[in-house]
Design a protein around this motif. Structure first.
Motif, PDB file in Angstrom:
ATOM      1  N   ILE A  31      45.087   7.726   4.078  1.00  0.00           N
ATOM      2  CA  ILE A  31      44.516   7.268   2.814  1.00  0.00           C
ATOM      3  C   ILE A  31      43.497   8.313   2.385  1.00  0.00           C
ATOM      4  O   ILE A  31      42.589   8.637   3.135  1.00  0.00           O
ATOM      5  N   GLU A  32      43.674   8.832   1.193  1.00  0.00           N
ATOM      6  CA  GLU A  32      42.725   9.815   0.678  1.00  0.00           C
ATOM      7  C   GLU A  32      42.133   9.308  -0.623  1.00  0.00           C
ATOM      8  O   GLU A  32      42.861   8.933  -1.547  1.00  0.00           O
ATOM      9  N   TYR A  33      40.796   9.295  -0.674  1.00  0.00           N
ATOM     10  CA  TYR A  33      40.111   8.934  -1.906  1.00  0.00           C
ATOM     11  C   TYR A  33      39.957  10.191  -2.739  1.00  0.00           C
ATOM     12  O   TYR A  33      39.300  11.143  -2.333  1.00  0.00           O
ATOM     13  N   VAL A  34      40.610  10.200  -3.899  1.00  0.00           N
ATOM     14  CA  VAL A  34      40.534  11.337  -4.805  1.00  0.00           C
ATOM     15  C   VAL A  34      39.596  10.942  -5.937  1.00  0.00           C
ATOM     16  O   VAL A  34      39.984  10.214  -6.862  1.00  0.00           O
ATOM     17  N   LYS A  35      38.357  11.399  -5.826  1.00  0.00           N
ATOM     18  CA  LYS A  35      37.304  10.996  -6.759  1.00  0.00           C
ATOM     19  C   LYS A  35      37.637  11.381  -8.205  1.00  0.00           C
ATOM     20  O   LYS A  35      37.396  10.611  -9.130  1.00  0.00           O
ATOM     21  N   GLU A  36      38.207  12.577  -8.397  1.00  0.00           N
ATOM     22  CA  GLU A  36      38.531  13.049  -9.751  1.00  0.00           C
ATOM     23  C   GLU A  36      39.537  12.131 -10.453  1.00  0.00           C
ATOM     24  O   GLU A  36      39.556  12.031 -11.670  1.00  0.00           O
ATOM     25  N   LYS A  37      40.388  11.492  -9.689  1.00  0.00           N
ATOM     26  CA  LYS A  37      41.408  10.605 -10.258  1.00  0.00           C
ATOM     27  C   LYS A  37      41.049   9.123 -10.084  1.00  0.00           C
ATOM     28  O   LYS A  37      41.831   8.252 -10.486  1.00  0.00           O
ATOM     29  N   ASN A  38      39.896   8.856  -9.461  1.00  0.00           N
ATOM     30  CA  ASN A  38      39.485   7.472  -9.183  1.00  0.00           C
ATOM     31  C   ASN A  38      40.616   6.700  -8.513  1.00  0.00           C
ATOM     32  O   ASN A  38      40.953   5.590  -8.921  1.00  0.00           O
ATOM     33  N   SER A  39      41.192   7.302  -7.482  1.00  0.00           N
ATOM     34  CA  SER A  39      42.329   6.642  -6.846  1.00  0.00           C
ATOM     35  C   SER A  39      42.337   6.833  -5.338  1.00  0.00           C
ATOM     36  O   SER A  39      41.744   7.776  -4.812  1.00  0.00           O
ATOM     37  N   LEU A  40      43.004   5.899  -4.682  1.00  0.00           N
ATOM     38  CA  LEU A  40      43.337   6.030  -3.278  1.00  0.00           C
ATOM     39  C   LEU A  40      44.793   6.429  -3.222  1.00  0.00           C
ATOM     40  O   LEU A  40      45.653   5.744  -3.791  1.00  0.00           O
ATOM     41  N   GLN A  41      45.090   7.536  -2.584  1.00  0.00           N
ATOM     42  CA  GLN A  41      46.466   7.990  -2.432  1.00  0.00           C
ATOM     43  C   GLN A  41      46.858   7.750  -0.979  1.00  0.00           C
ATOM     44  O   GLN A  41      46.202   8.241  -0.067  1.00  0.00           O
ATOM     45  N   ILE A  42      47.913   6.971  -0.801  1.00  0.00           N
ATOM     46  CA  ILE A  42      48.291   6.465   0.513  1.00  0.00           C
ATOM     47  C   ILE A  42      49.678   6.985   0.877  1.00  0.00           C
ATOM     48  O   ILE A  42      50.618   6.866   0.087  1.00  0.00           O
ATOM     49  N   ILE A  43      49.765   7.544   2.063  1.00  0.00           N
ATOM     50  CA  ILE A  43      51.050   7.982   2.603  1.00  0.00           C
ATOM     51  C   ILE A  43      51.206   7.294   3.947  1.00  0.00           C
ATOM     52  O   ILE A  43      50.355   7.441   4.822  1.00  0.00           O
ATOM     53  N   THR A  44      52.272   6.522   4.106  1.00  0.00           N
ATOM     54  CA  THR A  44      52.510   5.859   5.386  1.00  0.00           C
ATOM     55  C   THR A  44      53.827   6.348   5.964  1.00  0.00           C
ATOM     56  O   THR A  44      54.827   6.451   5.254  1.00  0.00           O
ATOM     57  N   LYS A  45      53.787   6.695   7.249  1.00  0.00           N
ATOM     58  CA  LYS A  45      54.966   7.206   7.955  1.00  0.00           C
ATOM     59  C   LYS A  45      55.347   6.211   9.044  1.00  0.00           C
ATOM     60  O   LYS A  45      54.514   5.856   9.881  1.00  0.00           O
ATOM     61  N   ILE A  46      56.617   5.801   9.011  1.00  0.00           N
ATOM     62  CA  ILE A  46      57.142   4.816   9.954  1.00  0.00           C
ATOM     63  C   ILE A  46      58.489   5.332  10.449  1.00  0.00           C
ATOM     64  O   ILE A  46      59.285   5.853   9.663  1.00  0.00           O
ATOM     65  N   PHE A  47      58.753   5.152  11.738  1.00  0.00           N
ATOM     66  CA  PHE A  47      60.065   5.551  12.249  1.00  0.00           C
ATOM     67  C   PHE A  47      61.156   4.800  11.480  1.00  0.00           C
ATOM     68  O   PHE A  47      61.110   3.581  11.341  1.00  0.00           O
ATOM     69  N   THR A  48      62.125   5.546  10.988  1.00  0.00           N
ATOM     70  CA  THR A  48      63.175   4.975  10.144  1.00  0.00           C
ATOM     71  C   THR A  48      63.941   3.865  10.858  1.00  0.00           C
ATOM     72  O   THR A  48      64.193   2.812  10.271  1.00  0.00           O
TER      73      THR A  48
END
Length: 167
Positions: A31-48
């Motif tokens: 989870i990355e808080y990108v202050k310039e975009k006022n957003s939380l960008q979330i990447i989740t990786k799970i075994f397929t």
């Protein structure tokens, strides 16, 4: 001597084959808080194969991910599942997660989610119950990055929720 070698082989083979059958049940969410975009960008990786198993058990036994047989319904079920199992509160208030899509990377399914309109983070509560109903040993590792801080959580069946506080 010949019988001893056969006996030794028969004794060692189950140990070797059993050692490779052990499996880790883990997902990693960044989870990355990108202050310039006022957003939380979330990447989740799970075994397929793990996410496919849980979707088959929950929705439809014919679901197939990362194959030519994958359907739009499978993606819809994946979206529904992830949005039910991952919940976030920012500064004590529940936020809406927007599922953006997914792709595959080797044996992992990578899902992209975003939370918009996040002005500042004083605290963040993360609940991640992905795969916990299927695998008792499941651990969901969370890495949170803000412009000034990096923090991590390990969530499991006994503690599927964690809170990080910031000054």
């Amino acid at each position: 001597m010949k019988y001893f070698n056969i006996f030794l082989l028969l004794m060692v083979f189950p140990l070797i084959s059993g050692a490779s059958a052990h499996k880790f049940y883990v997902s990693i969410t960044k989870i990355e808080y990108v202050k310039e975009k006022n957003s939380l960008q979330i990447i989740t990786k799970i075994f397929t194969d793990d996410i496919e198993d849980v979707l088959q058990q929950r929705y439809d036994t014919s679901i197939s991910l990362d194959t030519k047989k994958e359907t739009e319904a499978a993606d819809k079920d994946l979206k529904q599942y992830l949005l039910q199992k991952i919940n976030i509160k920012v500064n004590g208030k529940a936020v809406k997660l927007n599922y953006l899509g997914k792709e595959y990377d080797t044996d992992m399914m990578v899902a992209y989610i975003e939370v918009e309109d996040v002005k500042a983070i004083k605290s963040i509560e993360i609940e991640n119950k992905v795969l916990m109903e299927m695998f008792d040993e499941q651990q969901n590792i969370i890495h949170l990055k803000t412009p000034t801080t990096r923090r991590s959580l390990i969530l499991d069946k006994d503690e599927p929720r964690g809170i990080l506080k910031f000054n």
